[in-house]
Design an enzyme around this catalytic site. Structure first.
Site, PDB file in Angstrom:
ATOM      1  N   HIS A 131       0.798  -1.136   0.052  1.00 48.10           N
ATOM      2  CA  HIS A 131       0.049  -0.073   0.193  1.00 48.10           C
ATOM      3  C   HIS A 131       0.833   1.385  -0.008  1.00 48.10           C
ATOM      4  O   HIS A 131       0.332   2.495   0.337  1.00 48.10           O
ATOM      5  CB  HIS A 131      -1.136  -0.072   1.143  1.00 48.10           C
ATOM      6  CG  HIS A 131      -2.042  -0.935   1.123  1.00 48.10           C
ATOM      7  ND1 HIS A 131      -2.782  -1.374   2.022  1.00 48.10           N
ATOM      8  CD2 HIS A 131      -2.365  -1.794   0.077  1.00 48.10           C
ATOM      9  CE1 HIS A 131      -3.636  -2.286   1.883  1.00 48.10           C
ATOM     10  NE2 HIS A 131      -3.354  -2.682   0.540  1.00 48.10           N
ATOM     11  N   CYS A 139       4.963  13.189  -7.596  1.00 44.89           N
ATOM     12  CA  CYS A 139       3.858  14.235  -8.073  1.00 44.89           C
ATOM     13  C   CYS A 139       2.551  13.461  -8.156  1.00 44.89           C
ATOM     14  O   CYS A 139       2.524  12.206  -8.829  1.00 44.89           O
ATOM     15  CB  CYS A 139       4.745  14.600  -9.284  1.00 44.89           C
ATOM     16  SG  CYS A 139       3.388  15.713 -10.176  1.00 44.89           S
TER      17      CYS A 139
HETATM   18 ZN   LIG Z   1       5.019  16.476 -11.810  1.00 46.76          ZN
END
Ligand SMILES: [Zn+2]
Length: 203
Positions: A131, A139
């Site tokens: 997990h 990002c």
């Molecule tokens: Zn990015």
């Protein structure tokens, strides 16, 4: 430790140990229970303090992050702060020692965890995370790992690292998010394969 247990449980533990010692391929799956013993609250525990009116299931989703990234990021910073001083307990250490000794025997011990903390690593284990990792970021848009906020960057003394301010990706305009599998997201392919193979091939 054994002294605190009833004779019946001690007998079962000994039987289990004897049984496991004769097996070659071992697969261990750990979850919230092992970390709860170290004081890390599970997802099912009611949240406390600032977050008592929120449910974890409503914060740990891609939709929640898209709707209010600041809220979700703040919640993870709070969770990080909460687990930063937590240490492995005897169960983590026992598994790490088992793996260590397995190196010099013909046993193969694969450790898989559903936990996002790093208590297995702190104990010295090699572990596959199904997990994701609480201490890693990436990002939310281009998925590139954001290394500046890894585990080493956080420390108890350095509370500024738990700043709630959103971080923008240096490669695109996306926001940095924790590298965690949220509700509704797929499990990481490599980790899932490792877990599936270990489970299918264990004794
Ligand atoms: Zn990015």
């Amino acid at each position: 430790m054994l002294a605190e247990l009833s004779p019946a449980v001690i007998a079962e533990v000994k039987l289990t140990a004897t049984l496991l010692a004769t097996k070659q391929r071992i697969c261990i799956l750990t979850g919230a229970g092992i970390s709860a013993e170290s004081g890390i609250p599970t997802f099912r525990d009611k949240q406390t303090g600032l977050w008592e009116n929120y449910r974890a299931e409503d914060l740990a989703t891609p939709e929640a992050f898209a709707r209010d990234p600041k809220l979700v990021w703040s919640w993870y910073q709070w969770r990080r702060q909460m687990v930063a001083d937590k240490a492995p307990n005897p169960a983590h250490h026992a598994l790490a020692q088992w793996q260590y000794h397995a190196q010099t025997s013909d046993q193969q011990v694969t450790l898989i965890t559903q936990n996002v903390d790093d208590l297995h690593e702190q104990a010295g284990s090699s572990v596959t995370h199904l997990h994701g990792h609480l201490w890693r970021n990436r990002c939310g848009q281009c998925e590139i790992p954001y290394l500046e906020q890894s585990r080493a960057a956080y420390s108890k003394q350095d509370t500024i690292r738990f700043d709630n301010k959103l971080i923008t990706c240096p490669h695109c305009e996306g926001y940095i998010r924790p590298d965690i599998v949220w509700f509704g997201e797929a499990l990481p392919v490599q980790a899932w394969q490792t877990a599936e193979e270990a489970a299918a091939n264990c004794d």
